[in-house]
Enzyme design. Structure first.
Site, PDB file in Angstrom:
ATOM      1  CG  HIS A 155      -8.926   0.853  -1.615  1.00 34.40           C
ATOM      2  ND1 HIS A 155      -8.253   0.804  -0.112  1.00 34.40           N
ATOM      3  CD2 HIS A 155     -10.164   1.008  -1.411  1.00 34.40           C
ATOM      4  CE1 HIS A 155      -9.479   0.573   0.677  1.00 34.40           C
ATOM      5  NE2 HIS A 155     -10.453   0.645  -0.210  1.00 34.40           N
ATOM      6  CG  HIS A 181      -3.720  -1.330  -2.019  1.00 34.71           C
ATOM      7  ND1 HIS A 181      -5.015  -1.924  -2.421  1.00 34.71           N
ATOM      8  CD2 HIS A 181      -3.975  -0.312  -1.156  1.00 34.71           C
ATOM      9  CE1 HIS A 181      -5.755  -1.452  -1.637  1.00 34.71           C
ATOM     10  NE2 HIS A 181      -5.448  -0.545  -0.741  1.00 34.71           N
ATOM     11  CG  ASP A 203      -4.472   2.947   0.360  1.00 32.01           C
ATOM     12  OD1 ASP A 203      -5.764   2.172   0.098  1.00 32.01           O
ATOM     13  OD2 ASP A 203      -3.487   2.427   0.769  1.00 32.01           O
ATOM     14  CG  ASP A 214      -6.661  -2.217   2.437  1.00 33.76           C
ATOM     15  OD1 ASP A 214      -5.524  -1.969   3.122  1.00 33.76           O
ATOM     16  OD2 ASP A 214      -6.887  -1.268   1.838  1.00 33.76           O
ATOM     17  CG  MET A 273      -7.582   8.079   1.446  1.00 34.44           C
ATOM     18  SD  MET A 273      -6.944   7.868   2.902  1.00 34.44           S
ATOM     19  CE  MET A 273      -6.087   6.329   3.319  1.00 34.44           C
ATOM     20  CB  SER A 298      -0.904   0.024   1.146  1.00 32.26           C
ATOM     21  OG  SER A 298      -1.204   1.205   1.908  1.00 32.26           O
ATOM     22  CG  MET A 346     -10.781   4.269   0.850  1.00 33.52           C
ATOM     23  SD  MET A 346      -9.289   4.100   1.810  1.00 33.52           S
ATOM     24  CE  MET A 346      -8.221   4.152   0.488  1.00 33.52           C
ATOM     25  CG  MET A 401     -12.051  -1.532   4.059  1.00 34.10           C
ATOM     26  SD  MET A 401     -10.424  -1.154   3.142  1.00 34.10           S
ATOM     27  CE  MET A 401      -9.665  -0.443   4.661  1.00 34.10           C
TER      28      MET A 401
HETATM   29  C1  DX5 Z   1      -6.649   2.291   4.950  1.00 34.94           C
HETATM   30  C2  DX5 Z   1      -5.844   1.922   3.621  1.00 34.94           C
HETATM   31  C3  DX5 Z   1      -5.036   0.768   3.454  1.00 34.94           C
HETATM   32  C4  DX5 Z   1      -3.722   1.066   4.484  1.00 34.94           C
HETATM   33  C5  DX5 Z   1      -2.790  -0.289   4.841  1.00 34.94           C
HETATM   34  O1  DX5 Z   1      -7.634   3.292   4.486  1.00 34.94           O
HETATM   35  O2  DX5 Z   1      -6.846   1.469   3.010  1.00 34.94           O
HETATM   36  O3  DX5 Z   1      -4.634   0.104   2.271  1.00 34.94           O
HETATM   37  O4  DX5 Z   1      -2.863   2.228   3.765  1.00 34.94           O
HETATM   38  O5  DX5 Z   1      -1.940   0.230   5.703  1.00 34.94           O
HETATM   39  P1  DX5 Z   1      -1.389  -0.783   6.857  1.00 34.94           P
HETATM   40  O6  DX5 Z   1      -0.993  -2.069   6.273  1.00 34.94           O
HETATM   41  O7  DX5 Z   1      -0.560   0.146   7.673  1.00 34.94           O
HETATM   42  O8  DX5 Z   1      -2.781  -0.851   7.809  1.00 34.94           O
HETATM   43 ZN    ZN Z   2      -6.183   0.413   0.757  1.00 41.47          ZN
END
Ligand code: DX5
Ligand code: ZN
Length: 229
Positions: free
Chosen positions: A76, A43, A45, A182, A47, A18, A78, A147
């Protein structure tokens, strides 16, 4: 089936770093190290500060990342309105796009749009959301993402309630679909996730807090192996 999906399926289990926790000041180096460490999938992320209480990066950054590595990208999302921004993520060069059922409760059309564009379609589900809410859409997905923390931040503690959810969803999947987990996935938790049916493991802290990404990769894979024996 697309070649990309076939390749991922045959390389399972997949450990997907990630990129939330990477060194954004030196992406060249980070990608080179991740390639050397032979991770099969990255991956990303995304946001929006609305769907989750945090902001990260969007399609402009992904487009520049795309120039630096040939590793496949799973974005991903969000974000509250993934349909509105879908074209931007497609043209940024994502290989898979995963969005949340909580953002799009009727995801049939969006999953279809993603697949029509030769991209893998993923559906993500938060800890507080029931499997029933995604059940009828599962056949339309290439990937389901469970999640195991509240989305928004890396470095949180793994929620064991994700394990039952993984087991339940695993029972609903075909063999050509990926099951991803995740949040808080690390050496102490990854084995239980594998045992519950996950085959794609998103790992932030458990890779980027380590000095050697290759060792982190082999350590995580070894922890999966122990339970598969
Ligand atoms: C959280 C993300 C994850 C996160 C995972 O919102 O979707 O992908 O970055 O990080 P770790 O492995 O540190 O929980
Ligand atoms: Zn994620």
């Amino acid at each position: 089936m697309s070649n990309r999906l076939q390749e991922l399926l045959s390389n399972r289990p997949l450990i997907a770093p990630s990129m939330l926790k990477c060194d954004f000041g030196n992406l060249h180096r980070e990608f080179a190290l991740l390639e050397q460490a032979e991770y099969p999938l990255l991956h990303l992320d995304v946001m929006d500060g609305n769907f989750v209480p945090n902001l990260s990066y969007g399609p402009m950054v992904i487009e520049r990342m795309r120039e630096l590595t040939t590793l496949p990208f799973d974005a991903h999302l969000m974000i509250s309105d993934p349909a509105k921004y879908l074209d931007d993520y497609l043209s940024a060069g994502c290989d898979a796009i995963t969005f949340h059922i909580e953002a799009v409760p009727e995801p049939t059309e969006l999953l279809g749009r993603i697949r029509e564009n030769n991209c893998l379609a993923g559906l993500a589900i938060n800890p507080g959301t029931s499997v029933e809410s995604i059940e009828k859409f599962i056949p339309l997905c290439d990937l389901v993402l469970v999640m195991s923390v509240e989305p928004g931040f890396g470095g949180q503690e793994f929620k064991p309630s994700a394990l039952d959810k993984l087991r339940h969803i695993k029972g609903l999947l075909r063999d050509d679909q990926l099951l991803s987990v995740d949040g808080g996935v690390a050496i102490p938790t990854i084995g239980a996730c594998a045992e519950a049916g996950a085959d794609t493991f998103v790992c932030g802290s458990s890779i980027f807090n380590e000095l050697d990404y290759s060792e982190a990769h082999s350590g995580l894979k070894a922890a999966i192996e122990t339970v598969n024996r």
